[in-house]
Design a protein around this motif. Structure first.
Motif, short mmCIF file in Angstrom:
data_model
loop_
_atom_site.label_atom_id
_atom_site.label_comp_id
_atom_site.label_asym_id
_atom_site.label_seq_id
_atom_site.Cartn_x
_atom_site.Cartn_y
_atom_site.Cartn_z
N LEU A 1 -18.94 -44.94 -6.20
CA LEU A 1 -17.97 -44.57 -7.23
C LEU A 1 -18.60 -44.34 -8.59
N ARG A 2 -19.72 -44.97 -8.88
CA ARG A 2 -20.36 -44.77 -10.18
C ARG A 2 -20.76 -43.30 -10.39
N GLN A 3 -20.87 -42.56 -9.29
CA GLN A 3 -21.27 -41.16 -9.40
C GLN A 3 -20.25 -40.31 -10.16
N ILE A 4 -19.00 -40.72 -10.17
CA ILE A 4 -17.98 -39.89 -10.83
C ILE A 4 -17.65 -40.41 -12.23
N VAL A 5 -18.42 -41.39 -12.70
CA VAL A 5 -18.20 -41.94 -14.04
C VAL A 5 -19.10 -41.22 -15.04
N GLY A 6 -18.50 -40.70 -16.11
CA GLY A 6 -19.31 -40.22 -17.22
C GLY A 6 -19.93 -41.43 -17.89
N ARG A 7 -21.26 -41.48 -17.96
CA ARG A 7 -21.90 -42.73 -18.37
C ARG A 7 -23.15 -42.47 -19.20
N ASP A 8 -23.28 -43.23 -20.27
CA ASP A 8 -24.52 -43.27 -21.02
C ASP A 8 -25.50 -44.23 -20.35
N ASN A 9 -24.95 -45.24 -19.67
CA ASN A 9 -25.77 -46.27 -19.05
C ASN A 9 -24.96 -46.98 -17.99
N GLU A 10 -25.56 -47.99 -17.38
CA GLU A 10 -24.88 -48.69 -16.29
C GLU A 10 -23.68 -49.50 -16.77
N GLN A 11 -23.67 -49.87 -18.05
CA GLN A 11 -22.53 -50.61 -18.58
C GLN A 11 -21.25 -49.79 -18.51
N ASN A 12 -21.37 -48.47 -18.75
CA ASN A 12 -20.21 -47.59 -18.62
C ASN A 12 -19.65 -47.63 -17.21
N ALA A 13 -20.55 -47.62 -16.23
CA ALA A 13 -20.10 -47.68 -14.83
C ALA A 13 -19.44 -49.02 -14.52
N LEU A 14 -20.01 -50.12 -15.03
CA LEU A 14 -19.40 -51.44 -14.82
C LEU A 14 -17.99 -51.49 -15.39
N PHE A 15 -17.77 -50.77 -16.47
CA PHE A 15 -16.45 -50.75 -17.09
C PHE A 15 -15.45 -49.96 -16.26
N PHE A 16 -15.83 -48.77 -15.81
CA PHE A 16 -14.86 -47.87 -15.18
C PHE A 16 -14.68 -48.08 -13.68
N VAL A 17 -15.72 -48.45 -12.95
CA VAL A 17 -15.61 -48.53 -11.50
C VAL A 17 -14.49 -49.45 -11.03
N PRO A 18 -14.27 -50.63 -11.65
CA PRO A 18 -13.15 -51.46 -11.19
C PRO A 18 -11.80 -50.76 -11.24
N HIS A 19 -11.61 -49.87 -12.22
CA HIS A 19 -10.35 -49.13 -12.31
C HIS A 19 -10.27 -48.07 -11.21
N LEU A 20 -11.40 -47.50 -10.83
CA LEU A 20 -11.42 -46.49 -9.77
C LEU A 20 -11.26 -47.12 -8.39
N LEU A 21 -11.72 -48.37 -8.25
CA LEU A 21 -11.66 -49.05 -6.96
C LEU A 21 -10.24 -49.34 -6.50
N VAL A 22 -9.27 -49.26 -7.39
CA VAL A 22 -7.88 -49.51 -6.99
C VAL A 22 -7.11 -48.21 -6.83
N MET A 23 -7.79 -47.06 -6.93
CA MET A 23 -7.15 -45.76 -6.75
C MET A 23 -7.34 -45.29 -5.31
N PRO A 24 -6.27 -45.20 -4.53
CA PRO A 24 -6.43 -44.87 -3.11
C PRO A 24 -7.02 -43.49 -2.87
N GLU A 25 -6.72 -42.54 -3.75
CA GLU A 25 -7.29 -41.20 -3.57
C GLU A 25 -8.80 -41.21 -3.71
#
Length: 534
Positions: A149-173
């Protein structure tokens, strides 16, 4: 130069008004993909800063070739994956912000705490899941799901992915598009409690709540939801205010929370800054804390009065300490505030690394795709504080990550660390004081919890060159080797290795080290000069 970070218009806090929009034909998706592929290189300041033109074009062609076979949600996820290849935080397709995408969410909230991914909150109907640790999704581990899922996050660094991935993990699509569920209507999660694992299936997702662009409001209470925390710590008591201040008399501490770099309707940030200075002068203040943990940006041009007020409120002759709490949500204009704190103050940074880079692509502009109406954001400006600064983030001086138990109890490790803070000798001084035990000195220093994230590059630079100046090239070489081991892409580390080897008479090895330095930074003057002499 003071900066402007544009905040795109967003349906803040509202439910997706569009839901699953009308299905497009493959030809319409091809038209949207073509607009995206042709417009992004034109609008972006430098689209190919982490990938090649050929890689971008190949990814676009691969998606174009299979558009006839993909459902709507998978097309969107694949487009987001292409945009994610750019790897900057202001360039993205964001299911968490774009109501036209219309993805849904299961009624649970996840967060990556220091000890794992937990169900932080949930709707009343899933109360039994609150406090459970999530260890698997759709037959994959959490680590595998995160890597996808981190692949679809616009990110400056891994912290951006840590922030957004939990929100994406609850999206069934999103889960279905990555093969983490067998249907875009339900998903299976593996949870752990007291060492026992069980599998739960969630269904009937609802329209996802859209996230605002400049403040992290995800911790705020929701009607009908249950949260794991029994009390609410100071930093989570008011995310709706752009800024606020509280004097904590027992600690003689002035707490300042900046949740967005912006003005309130009734007070500008400059006026608030003046109040900070007045408050510090009118009562006993031994510590000032600027909390930036929920701050995801705003208008960077409004920040100078704040920095000036903090400087005036902490004069050199006063026995006061200035602290700033940072974390994964500290991004965009908030990152600029952190940059200024580094440049102009002696602020002690506490928490976890920032979600932004010191030098970063920014000022996103929208591309609205003609058929789907989906927004693609692209960065239009390169903000450069110092071209030599290659850090992926700004690391805190004092590490204070948030564990789940601390969150559950309503504790704040960062605030606790500030109350207990005592200055420690700089790493460079420790290394210079123990030239015969450099690896052990560094290992002992790094093992201290407060130094978990600390950036060591300047310390290695100072210590290594000081040892060279003292006529101790062998010891300097040890320091530069430790630097290179921890940061293999650091040109200055290889430059130092070359200088130490040259001082030891190892001309062949020195020449190779300088060449490696120049391979990483072609403009490194000291390496160029050394090679000319060699």
């Amino acid at each position: 130069m003071w900066r402007w970070v544009a905040a795109a218009v967003c349906m803040t806090g509202s439910l997706s008004a569009f839901g699953q929009t009308a299905q497009l034909t493959p030809q319409q998706w091809r038209e949207d993909l073509k607009v995206m592929a042709e417009t992004m290189p034109v609008r972006h300041r430098n689209l190919y800063h982490t990938m090649s033109r050929e890689q971008f074009q190949a990814a676009v062609a691969a998606l174009d070739a299979k558009l006839d076979t993909l459902p709507r949600h998978q097309v969107i996820v694949e487009m987001a994956r292409i945009v994610g290849m750019v790897e900057d935080g202001h360039t993205n397709i964001a299911p968490t912000r774009d109501p036209r995408i219309g993805f849904r969410a299961f009624p649970i909230a996840l967060y990556f705490f220091d000890d794992g991914l937990y169900v932080r909150a949930a709707h009343e109907q899933h109360r039994e899941l609150v406090g459970a640790k999530l260890v698997g999704v759709g037959g994959k581990t959490v680590e595998q799901a995160y890597a996808a899922l981190r692949q679809i996050v616009g990110r400056d660094n891994e912290q951006n992915a840590l922030f957004f991935v939990p929100h994406l993990l609850v999206m069934p699509e999103v889960l279905h598009a990555f093969g983490l569920s067998d249907s875009p209507e339900r998903a299976r999660f593996v949870v752990e409690r007291d060492g026992k694992r069980s599998t739960v299936e969630l269904a009937t997702p609802q329209p996802a709540t859209m996230m605002p662009p400049d403040t992290d409001t995800s911790f705020m209470p929701r009607p009908g939801w249950v949260d794991a925390r029994v009390t609410t710590p100071l930093w989570l008591q008011d995310a709706d205010s752009k800024f606020r201040m509280e004097y904590l008399k027992p600690h003689k501490l002035l707490y300042v929370q900046l949740n967005q770099v912006g003005n309130e309707k009734e007070e500008t940030l400059a006026q608030f800054a003046a109040r900070i200075q007045q408050a510090a002068a009118s009562q006993p203040v031994e510590k000032i804390v600027l909390d930036l943990r929920l701050n995801r940006g705003g208008n960077g041009m409004l920040a100078p009065p704040l920095i000036a007020a903090l400087l005036r409120a902490t004069p050199l002759e006063a026995r006061r300490d200035l602290f700033a709490i940072v974390g994964r949500s500290t991004f965009s204009a908030a990152q600029f505030v952190v940059n200024d704190l580094e440049h102009y103050t002696e602020a002690v940074l506490v928490g976890e690394p920032t979600g932004g880079r010191p030098n970063a692509h920014s000022d996103s502009r929208r591309i609205t795709l003609p058929n789907s109406g989906i927004t693609v954001r692209v960065s239009t400006i390169w903000w450069q504080e110092d071209e030599r600064d290659r850090r992926p983030w700004v690391a805190p001086t004092v590490a204070a990550p948030l564990g789940f138990d601390a969150y559950r109890r309503g504790e704040d490790p960062a605030f606790t660390a500030i109350l207990a803070y005592r200055p420690a000798p700089p790493l460079a001084d420790l290394l210079l004081a123990a030239p015969d035990a450099l690896p052990k000195t560094y290992a002992d220093w790094r093992a201290r919890p407060r130094n978990r994230y600390a950036d060591v590059q300047m310390a290695f630079y100072r210590a290594g060159h000081a040892l060279l100046a003292k006529g101790l090239p062998a010891e300097a070489l040890v320091v530069f080797r430790m630097w290179e081991k921890e940061h293999p892409q650091a040109a200055y580390a290889w430059d130092g290795i070359g200088a130490a080897q040259l001082a030891l008479g190892e001309r062949v090895q020195a020449r190779e080290a300088y060449r490696k330095a120049l391979a990483l930074d072609r403009s490194l003057a000291s390496a160029l000069a050394a090679l000319e002499k060699l």
